[in-house]
Scaffold this active site. Sequence first.
Site, PDB file in Angstrom:
ATOM      1  N   ASP A 135       0.861  -1.187   0.000  1.00 59.52           N
ATOM      2  CA  ASP A 135       0.000   0.000   0.000  1.00 59.52           C
ATOM      3  C   ASP A 135       0.893   1.230   0.000  1.00 59.52           C
ATOM      4  O   ASP A 135       2.077   1.144   0.361  1.00 59.52           O
ATOM      5  CB  ASP A 135      -0.935   0.003   1.213  1.00 59.52           C
ATOM      6  CG  ASP A 135      -2.095   0.977   1.046  1.00 59.52           C
ATOM      7  OD1 ASP A 135      -2.245   1.551  -0.055  1.00 59.52           O
ATOM      8  OD2 ASP A 135      -2.862   1.179   2.014  1.00 59.52           O
TER       9      ASP A 135
ATOM     10  N   GLU B  29       2.251   6.379  -7.323  1.00 61.33           N
ATOM     11  CA  GLU B  29       1.511   5.232  -6.799  1.00 61.33           C
ATOM     12  C   GLU B  29       2.177   3.911  -7.152  1.00 61.33           C
ATOM     13  O   GLU B  29       2.270   3.003  -6.328  1.00 61.33           O
ATOM     14  CB  GLU B  29       0.074   5.250  -7.323  1.00 61.33           C
ATOM     15  CG  GLU B  29      -0.781   4.076  -6.857  1.00 61.33           C
ATOM     16  CD  GLU B  29      -0.998   4.055  -5.357  1.00 61.33           C
ATOM     17  OE1 GLU B  29      -0.856   2.969  -4.753  1.00 61.33           O
ATOM     18  OE2 GLU B  29      -1.291   5.110  -4.782  1.00 61.33           O
TER      19      GLU B  29
ATOM     20  N   ASP C  97      -3.252  -2.842  -2.350  1.00 57.41           N
ATOM     21  CA  ASP C  97      -4.282  -1.851  -2.031  1.00 57.41           C
ATOM     22  C   ASP C  97      -3.911  -0.513  -2.653  1.00 57.41           C
ATOM     23  O   ASP C  97      -2.753  -0.269  -3.001  1.00 57.41           O
ATOM     24  CB  ASP C  97      -4.408  -1.706  -0.513  1.00 57.41           C
ATOM     25  CG  ASP C  97      -5.719  -1.060  -0.094  1.00 57.41           C
ATOM     26  OD1 ASP C  97      -6.522  -0.712  -0.981  1.00 57.41           O
ATOM     27  OD2 ASP C  97      -5.937  -0.892   1.115  1.00 57.41           O
TER      28      ASP C  97
ATOM     29  N   HIS D  21      -0.620  -0.978   4.993  1.00 59.83           N
ATOM     30  CA  HIS D  21      -1.254   0.337   5.153  1.00 59.83           C
ATOM     31  C   HIS D  21      -0.762   1.015   6.433  1.00 59.83           C
ATOM     32  O   HIS D  21      -0.386   2.196   6.419  1.00 59.83           O
ATOM     33  CB  HIS D  21      -2.774   0.159   5.194  1.00 59.83           C
ATOM     34  CG  HIS D  21      -3.529   1.409   5.523  1.00 59.83           C
ATOM     35  ND1 HIS D  21      -3.893   2.333   4.558  1.00 59.83           N
ATOM     36  CD2 HIS D  21      -3.976   1.904   6.711  1.00 59.83           C
ATOM     37  CE1 HIS D  21      -4.536   3.333   5.144  1.00 59.83           C
ATOM     38  NE2 HIS D  21      -4.598   3.090   6.436  1.00 59.83           N
TER      39      HIS D  21
END
Length: 691
Positions: A466, A504, A536, A666
């Site tokens: 993530d 990203e 994710d 995350h």
Amino acid sequence: MLSTQKQVLKNVELVSWTRDGGIVKITVHFSKELRPTHPDCLRYYNILFRRTLKLMNFKQIGRNYYDENSKENFCDNRLEAWRGYVTSVLPYEHSLTLCSDICHKLLRLETAYDIIMRRCEKSLQDKYIREEVSKELVGLIVFTRYNNKTYRVDAINWDQSPRDTFKKSDGSEITFVEYYMQQYNQIITDLDQPLLVSQGRWRKGQKNTPHEPVLLIPQLCYPTGLSDELRQKSKDMSKLTKFMQLYPWERKNELEAFINKIRVNRTAQNELQRWSLRFDTNCLPISGRILRDVKIFQRDVSFGIGPQPADWMRESRSTPLLTVKSLSHWVLLHPREHGNNAQSLLRSLRKVTPTMGITVGQANMYEVNEDPSSYISTLRKCVTSHTNMVVCILPDSEKHRYDEIKKFLCIHCPVPSQCVVAETLMSGNTLLTITTKIAQQMNCKMGGALWKVETGLQKTMFIGIDCFHDIVNRQKSIAGFVASTNEELTKWYSQCVFQEPGQELVDGLSSCLEAALDSWFRNVQQQPDSVVVYRDGVGDGQLQALLDHEIPQLVSHLRKHQVKLTFIVVKKRINTRFFVQSQGRLQNPPSGTVIDVALTREEWYDFYIVSQSSKHGTVTPTHYNVIYDTICLDPDTVQRLTYKLCHMYYNFPGTIRVPAPCHYAHKLAYFVGQNIQQEPHNSLSNCLYYL
């Protein structure tokens, strides 16, 4: 040009005249016939539907439309809550579907100017006061009612005021006062107020794109969201939560009322009928199934977890944990005025740890001041190479103090640490429950394990990825990479990758994977047969980019070792909701509900799982999309495996929305990005220090 009528396959000539009498001939020829599911058609359907909402006088704020007539006031008329709608027309297996959900926008009734004046009662020139105002305003999203737009506050320009001028698009200069009067009929009363600076919409990967900042008048800007002060008003927050957290039957009624408004609005119907577009008034009926109970294993016992409720706090604290780490050499720091809280924590730890099998040794206790430097200087003196845990009791939740402590203990003096706000140790009835969670968290950070599940796959490594993007300060993005390093999923390796702001797609996955495989080999003494990745943070438009950029990095390294790979994209931010008819009304689906028909895409290998259990509001499912698979697991196995991994997050004795490796990644990315902003010491990479 689009037309709903099937055109005759011949050219059509149109003639028109310009203002000066010139003749313009336009030839229209048939290009192609588009299916309703064609991307161009879908794009237009969504534009058309949003145009319809605008014609119905819904107010657009950001991407969504809100009904101003449904707003309600809270917190003694200091806050407005607007109810709105998220809509999108999407193609699924058998038809086009309108995916619609309820959303809310919170608008404060005080302006940014009110906040500034509350802080600057005496002088706007005081440097300390300016810093305090910046802390409160920078990062906020403000709403300008004169044009229904939102902006992020990136800075405060103390050197300019509404008296200053700026250049318009035609090159002429005008003061801010004159501009707002002419353009929006807004009167600015304080001509000495500073200006708010917004850098505009931050597009990922466009950090070097030149653009002019937007200067805003604080008097005309209304902050959105809740302030810390409003959050403290428990009664008001309870009323607000009741307004926003709709139960399934309430949500369905609201959505039916929304569709009915469209049906009875003549203007809306005229617009839709031009394109022969109609919407069903009923929700889409679909079939799903509930996965079998998952068995949880601790050291001496095992127990099954059913769909309602998916929580095992009582079992986890009353029997020995799977793997325990003793608090043998640990340090406890506390402010002088919170010595009683420190003693309360020690007493509670000695009460709750014996049943979990944790041995708590004598703590080395030190008094400190509230200043971060006092904590750091004390830690320099008392932490040794034998220290296996540092506990810091904090006087409040002030971020700077927490960040400085974590930076020191994660970078300069690497040792697992636990920070506890003193106020949480004053809760009488819940103190033992809180202390149990603290003890379990410390056990994990030192390398222990609370429980395990049987995944059914042998010699398989599970990876979560993530990214964190600093949209406030626009600093480097952080990619979190977390991998299981044994078959029981009780040991984890973690690594961060620092990237360009807004990036990203992750670089450097090969080196992360290589380090994770080395850690696996140290624990298991043989390489894994397969790797399952849960990714994710990416949208539907980035799937091909993952196939082109991230997956080749993993495949090229795994191919050398003949290890197979399955890559699954996880999406939490979806507007799809599922309801079940039970006991005479609609309710949330139970934990373990799987939907893999009707609302899936023909070209994808995708499914939905409701893994968490919720007693309040409407539960949100998670969408999974398998975009690469050489392990060749059947769909049922992938779904059961994914659901089981939702039981393996050690920070909560229950099921969570996403598989544990995904949520660990995350937590890691956001901890590093928000708190320490530097790469943690590699000696911590094999423990869950970021929980």
